[in-house]
Design a protein around this motif. Structure first.
Motif, PDB file in Angstrom:
ATOM      1  N   SER A  14     -32.883 -26.942 110.944  1.00 11.81           N
ATOM      2  CA  SER A  14     -32.078 -27.506 112.034  1.00 11.81           C
ATOM      3  C   SER A  14     -30.712 -26.822 112.094  1.00 11.81           C
ATOM      4  O   SER A  14     -30.201 -26.550 113.190  1.00 11.81           O
ATOM      5  N   ALA A  15     -30.122 -26.541 110.946  1.00 10.97           N
ATOM      6  CA  ALA A  15     -28.820 -25.841 110.920  1.00 10.97           C
ATOM      7  C   ALA A  15     -28.969 -24.444 111.512  1.00 10.97           C
ATOM      8  O   ALA A  15     -28.115 -23.967 112.278  1.00 10.97           O
ATOM      9  N   LEU A  16     -30.067 -23.780 111.193  1.00 11.03           N
ATOM     10  CA  LEU A  16     -30.305 -22.440 111.737  1.00 11.03           C
ATOM     11  C   LEU A  16     -30.501 -22.510 113.252  1.00 11.03           C
ATOM     12  O   LEU A  16     -30.019 -21.642 113.983  1.00 11.03           O
ATOM     13  N   LEU A 229     -38.603 -12.134 100.659  1.00  8.79           N
ATOM     14  CA  LEU A 229     -37.148 -12.079 100.779  1.00  8.79           C
ATOM     15  C   LEU A 229     -36.643 -13.505 101.023  1.00  8.79           C
ATOM     16  O   LEU A 229     -37.140 -14.182 101.925  1.00  8.79           O
ATOM     17  N   GLU A 230     -35.667 -13.968 100.200  1.00  7.79           N
ATOM     18  CA  GLU A 230     -35.178 -15.347 100.321  1.00  7.79           C
ATOM     19  C   GLU A 230     -33.676 -15.372 100.463  1.00  7.79           C
ATOM     20  O   GLU A 230     -32.974 -14.616  99.785  1.00  7.79           O
ATOM     21  N   VAL A 231     -33.170 -16.244 101.325  1.00  8.60           N
ATOM     22  CA  VAL A 231     -31.736 -16.532 101.379  1.00  8.60           C
ATOM     23  C   VAL A 231     -31.577 -18.048 101.357  1.00  8.60           C
ATOM     24  O   VAL A 231     -32.523 -18.796 101.605  1.00  8.60           O
ATOM     25  N   HIS A 232     -30.329 -18.496 101.063  1.00  5.05           N
ATOM     26  CA  HIS A 232     -30.083 -19.926 100.917  1.00  5.05           C
ATOM     27  C   HIS A 232     -29.165 -20.492 101.989  1.00  5.05           C
ATOM     28  O   HIS A 232     -28.918 -21.693 102.003  1.00  5.05           O
ATOM     29  N   ALA A 233     -28.638 -19.642 102.863  1.00  5.28           N
ATOM     30  CA  ALA A 233     -27.710 -20.136 103.890  1.00  5.28           C
ATOM     31  C   ALA A 233     -28.169 -19.645 105.261  1.00  5.28           C
ATOM     32  O   ALA A 233     -28.607 -18.484 105.409  1.00  5.28           O
ATOM     33  N   ALA A 234     -28.041 -20.522 106.262  1.00  6.94           N
ATOM     34  CA  ALA A 234     -28.480 -20.168 107.615  1.00  6.94           C
ATOM     35  C   ALA A 234     -27.727 -18.929 108.116  1.00  6.94           C
ATOM     36  O   ALA A 234     -28.313 -18.076 108.806  1.00  6.94           O
ATOM     37  N   GLU A 235     -26.447 -18.795 107.739  1.00 11.79           N
ATOM     38  CA  GLU A 235     -25.646 -17.631 108.171  1.00 11.79           C
ATOM     39  C   GLU A 235     -26.262 -16.332 107.660  1.00 11.79           C
ATOM     40  O   GLU A 235     -26.176 -15.288 108.323  1.00 11.79           O
ATOM     41  N   TRP A 240     -29.298 -11.069 108.407  1.00 12.08           N
ATOM     42  CA  TRP A 240     -30.583 -10.341 108.291  1.00 12.08           C
ATOM     43  C   TRP A 240     -31.109  -9.957 109.675  1.00 12.08           C
ATOM     44  O   TRP A 240     -31.607  -8.843 109.859  1.00 12.08           O
ATOM     45  N   LEU A 241     -30.981 -10.875 110.649  1.00  9.74           N
ATOM     46  CA  LEU A 241     -31.461 -10.565 111.999  1.00  9.74           C
ATOM     47  C   LEU A 241     -30.703  -9.374 112.572  1.00  9.74           C
ATOM     48  O   LEU A 241     -31.293  -8.493 113.209  1.00  9.74           O
ATOM     49  N   ASP A 242     -29.393  -9.348 112.319  1.00 11.09           N
ATOM     50  CA  ASP A 242     -28.563  -8.313 112.933  1.00 11.09           C
ATOM     51  C   ASP A 242     -28.568  -7.008 112.151  1.00 11.09           C
ATOM     52  O   ASP A 242     -28.418  -5.938 112.735  1.00 11.09           O
TER      53      ASP A 242
END
Ligand code: NAP
Length: 249
Positions: A14-16, A229-235, A240-242
């Motif tokens: 939801s945050a993402l 590949l794992e991340v812990h923050a929506a930011e 990664w997208l950019d």
């Protein structure tokens, strides 16, 4: 231009979704459909399973998805495994947005178990007052230990009453706070808490309450997941997208 599919059902997803809505562009959030009235979302939502790896790979191709973000719960092991395989099959970039697991701190009295069955076995013995901090899909397994008084907390009123002879049900979707969970554990005289190592803050309060009251916790460890590949923050997903393609991830 990116076209993003987010596998959701968590506060992280939801945050993402909020960040993706602000960023603009194509993004869809996917729910399994387990919760009767999921939170309103600022990006389009689709609901229901895809039909295994093959179904998800087809969906990715048919909808021109370029990036798959697995922001499901750490215990949604089947969905996460399917996501890795389907992304690979469809040639879609893939990342997991997940929470680090909780670790015990001074004062915690945790017993680690591998899965639900092991948690049920760990409850053998005389009758106790047990908080089962688990979803409605998992509590029926505890009918094998019918001697206990179970406190349950679900997001929705279930269609069928839980199959536990002695239980009390609280319907609440959280996030929960320490004061509230202290009051809950005290009011029900809870002697042991059973929960999954979900991580994150929304469901952490029960651990603080158990610690403060000296109540032991049966902690169900996370299921194994494929390498990804794992991340812990929506930011970090936006980064990664950019920039993921430039970084080769
Ligand atoms: P699971 O066992 O890993 O998944 C079972 C099947 O449900 C998947 O194979 C898939 O069906 C479908 N599915 C799961 N997540 C989906 C999604 N986000 N969008 C579309 N289909 C999905 O998953 P689960 O443990 O039942 O979790 C279901 C949902 O509840 C997930 O969204 C998860 O984030 C959320 N949740 C789970 C827990 C937990 O403790 N497990 C806790 C809180 C929230 P197909 O194979 O047909 O595609």
């Amino acid at each position: 231009m990116s076209n993003i599919l987010v596998l959701g059902g968590t506060t992280e997803a939801s945050a993402l979704a909020v960040l993706l809505a602000a960023r603009g562009g194509d993004a869809v959030l996917s729910y399994a459909g387990r919760v009767a009235s999921p939170r309103a979302q600022p990006i389009p939502v689709r609901v229901g399973g895809f039909g295994g790896v093959e179904g998800l790979a087809l969906y990715l191709g048919d909808h021109g998805v370029t990036h798959l973000v697995d922001a499901t719960h750490p215990f949604a092991a089947r969905m996460s495994a399917n996501a890795v395989l389907a992304a690979d099959r469809a040639g879609v970039r893939h990342i997991a947005l997940t929470r680090p697991p909780w670790s015990p701190v001074a004062g915690d009295r945790w017993t680690h178990v591998a899965d639900i069955e092991a948690a049920v076995t760990a409850l053998a013995g005389p009758s106790r007052r047990v908080m089962l901090a688990l979803g409605r899909m998992q509590v029926d397994a505890f009918a094998a230990q019918p001697q206990h008084d179970y406190l349950l907390r679900f997001v929705d009123v279930p269609d069928h009453p839980p199959g536990l002879p002695r239980h009390h049900l609280v319907v609440d979707r959280g996030p929960f706070d320490l004061d509230g969970d202290l009051r809950l554990l005290e009011a029900h005289g809870i002697e042991v808490v059973v929960c999954k190592n979900a991580g994150g803050t929304g469901a952490q309060a029960k651990l603080g309450a158990a610690r403060a009251l000296g109540v032991p916790v049966i902690m169900i460890d996370r299921p194994a997941l494929p390498a990804r590949l794992e991340v812990h923050a929506a930011e970090d997903v936006l980064h990664w997208l950019d920039h993921g393609a430039d970084l080769g991830v």
